[in-house]
Write a protein that holds these residues in place. Structure first.
Motif, PDB file in Angstrom:
ATOM      1  N   GLU A 265       0.819  -1.210   0.000  1.00  0.00           N
ATOM      2  CA  GLU A 265       0.000   0.000   0.000  1.00  0.00           C
ATOM      3  C   GLU A 265       0.853   1.260   0.000  1.00  0.00           C
ATOM      4  OE1 GLU A 265      -2.777   2.746  -0.167  1.00  0.00           O
ATOM      5  OE2 GLU A 265      -2.978   0.636  -0.661  1.00  0.00           O
ATOM      6  N   SER A 277      -6.678   3.212   4.596  1.00  0.00           N
ATOM      7  CA  SER A 277      -7.442   3.056   3.359  1.00  0.00           C
ATOM      8  C   SER A 277      -6.612   2.315   2.317  1.00  0.00           C
ATOM      9  CB  SER A 277      -7.853   4.426   2.826  1.00  0.00           C
ATOM     10  OG  SER A 277      -6.704   5.236   2.600  1.00  0.00           O
ATOM     11  N   SER A 279      -5.642   2.286  -1.680  1.00  0.00           N
ATOM     12  CA  SER A 279      -5.664   3.145  -2.870  1.00  0.00           C
ATOM     13  C   SER A 279      -5.822   2.303  -4.128  1.00  0.00           C
ATOM     14  CB  SER A 279      -4.383   3.984  -2.945  1.00  0.00           C
ATOM     15  OG  SER A 279      -3.240   3.157  -2.994  1.00  0.00           O
ATOM     16  N   SER A 282      -2.609   5.478  -7.436  1.00  0.00           N
ATOM     17  CA  SER A 282      -1.868   6.497  -6.697  1.00  0.00           C
ATOM     18  C   SER A 282      -0.686   6.996  -7.507  1.00  0.00           C
ATOM     19  CB  SER A 282      -1.372   5.923  -5.363  1.00  0.00           C
ATOM     20  OG  SER A 282      -0.711   6.908  -4.604  1.00  0.00           O
ATOM     21  N   SER A 294      -4.326  10.281  -5.303  1.00  0.00           N
ATOM     22  CA  SER A 294      -4.738   8.884  -5.196  1.00  0.00           C
ATOM     23  C   SER A 294      -6.256   8.789  -5.139  1.00  0.00           C
ATOM     24  CB  SER A 294      -4.142   8.230  -3.951  1.00  0.00           C
ATOM     25  OG  SER A 294      -4.693   8.786  -2.775  1.00  0.00           O
ATOM     26  N   ARG A 296      -8.879   6.499  -3.165  1.00  0.00           N
ATOM     27  CA  ARG A 296      -8.801   5.622  -1.995  1.00  0.00           C
ATOM     28  C   ARG A 296     -10.168   5.111  -1.547  1.00  0.00           C
ATOM     29  NH1 ARG A 296      -4.366   5.002   0.754  1.00  0.00           N
ATOM     30  NH2 ARG A 296      -2.501   6.118   0.071  1.00  0.00           N
TER      31      ARG A 296
END
Length: 474
Positions: A265, A277, A279, A282, A294, A296
């Motif tokens: 992430e 969160s 994404s 991104s 991004s 998300r």
């Protein structure tokens, strides 16, 4: 440039990594097709034995030939892997051989021998064994391929989550203390079903692509209609089970290697709940440490990592500090852009394949095949999608473990053979690339020729249901 000067410029560690990556990814292209296709072929043969409909027998022979071609090339390319442990990674082999060698020995001496024996009986036993006994041989092949996969994944799971060993400080090597722990590693118990169901998905996509190619040309309509539906169901069913077991893999990964999930992430700061969160897309700065833009989904990373939308996911910075305190100074972060994008490509290709199969089942409901040409074209080109998804997933698994060869026990830079020069590895890398390129062309042409030829006419059967004349499926 002289050889001595060249050797100083070439890093044997980097070249050894490239060589192992090249040969491993190439070999892996054949593995899921083998693991999945053998079960689909067994299903076709079962349908023939149960119904007596020779169309199922034709499909058994047809896709059985594709399975055998793929199996043969896969075996040939897999042999190279074990040689590299001794040639390019001797320090790794010396450290972990007592543990790593056990499941590999089981694979070669038990699983592969079992598999090879029954595949011979299946190939040459069509007119010599009764239909039911002959059917049993293909299921034994399928069980053998599963056992091979299990033992190989057990060896890999030890690299991800080392268990069942102690380090002999005097001999500077890991020594096996509990083979049961190695064979019931939590990472293995999660990754094995995930791999098997994804392989069913891959084999189903191959079946869909081949069937669509013939149906687009109105060839072998009865048989290809059947195999198309079976392939679509395999992609759909295998896909659903792949997603479920993927959740198991995520939990095992977080427990064993939290840095891998943080890298997937590009999560630098430890986060909880809404801030944890996921994404979908991104863009960041060149060093990957700061986000520019991004898209998300709040809570999703926490849910994937902990099964709690309010859970906490450790970030790269905290894990880097923790590992530095535990294992000494160094950079314990994998290449972020590789882990980030391979994780998304893995899931994206899987969901895309699943969606195409879902639409395909709806379009071909009640046996319909009067589809527009663009629909057949999409079906044909969907053939490699699950295979590509598995491949980038494997890249994520291995690259996300870096800089470790064996997590927490041996860094990659410590496992390379001390006596191997960059020139040595470069020469073998060039040779392997050339040989594998040739093998790739041969395999593609063989598979293409066999697939485009289509099913042969059904053999004439005697009163016992066996082919009256010798059958060739190779």
């Amino acid at each position: 440039m002289h050889a001595a000067d060249l050797a100083q410029q070439l890093d044997p560690l980097v070249l050894s990594q490239w060589q192992f990556g090249l040969t491993t990814v190439y070999h892996f292209l054949f593995v899921p097709i083998t693991l999945g296709m053998v079960w689909l072929v067994a299903g076709f043969q079962t349908a023939w034995v149960r119904t007596g409909n020779v169309e199922w027998l034709r499909l058994t022979h047809f896709f059985g030939k594709l399975f055998l071609i793929n199996f043969a090339i896969g075996v040939a390319t897999g042999i190279v892997q074990e040689f590299q442990f001794g040639l390019n990674w001797s320090d790794y082999s010396r450290f972990v051989g007592d543990v790593f060698g056990a499941p590999l020995a089981f694979e070669g001496l038990i699983a592969f021998s079992f598999e090879a024996t029954f595949i011979g009986l299946w190939i040459f036993g069509w007119d010599k064994l009764s239909p039911k006994v002959h059917l049993l041989t293909i299921y034994m092949v399928a069980l053998g391929t599963m056992a091979s996969a299990y033992f190989i994944l057990a060896a890999n799971a030890f690299m991800q989550n080392p268990v069942g060993f102690v380090v002999n400080e005097a001999r500077q090597r890991a020594e096996l203390t509990d083979i049961g722990a190695v064979l019931t590693n939590p990472v293995l118990l999660a990754s094995f079903p995930h791999t098997m169901f994804a392989s069913i998905m891959v084999a189903g996509a191959v079946m869909v692509g081949v069937s669509a190619w013939h149906l687009k040309r109105a060839q072998h309509i009865d048989g290809m209609r059947r195999s198309l539906r079976v392939g679509l169901l395999a992609v759909l069913g295998g896909g659903m089970l792949t997603f479920i077991t993927g959740d198991m893999v995520s939990l095992a990964m977080v427990a064993a290697q939290p840095m891998k999930m943080a890298a997937a992430e590009a999560l630098y700061a430890t986060s909880s709940g809404y801030d944890a969160s996921f994404s979908l897309f991104s863009l960041g700065t060149p060093d990957g440490q700061h986000e520019i833009f991004s898209v998300r989904v709040p809570y999703l990373l926490a849910l994937l990592s902990t099964h709690d939308p309010l859970g906490t996911v450790e970030g790269i910075n905290d894990l880097q500090a923790e590992y530095s305190a535990l294992y000494g100074p160094g950079d314990y972060t994998p290449i972020i852009w590789v882990t980030y994008w391979s994780f998304r490509w893995m899931m994206g290709l899987g969901f895309l394949s699943f969606g195409i199969a879902l639409v395909g089942l709806w379009l071909t409901r009640k046996g319909r095949i009067d589809l527009p040409r663009w629909a057949w074209t999409i079906a044909i080109w969907s053939l490699p999608l699950p295979l590509l998804g598995m491949t980038v997933g494997w890249i994520f698994t291995e690259m996300g473990r870096q800089p470790w060869l064996v997590f927490s026990q041996m860094r990659t830079e410590d496992g390379v053979s001390p006596g191997v020069t960059g020139v040595d590895v470069l020469m073998s890398l060039i040779a392997f690339t050339a040989i594998y390129g040739i093998l790739g062309v041969i395999d593609f042409r063989l598979m293409q020729k066999a697939a485009q030829k289509g099913p042969a006419e059904a053999p004439e059967l005697d009163d016992a249901g066996k082919p009256a004349k010798p059958v060739t499926v190779y």
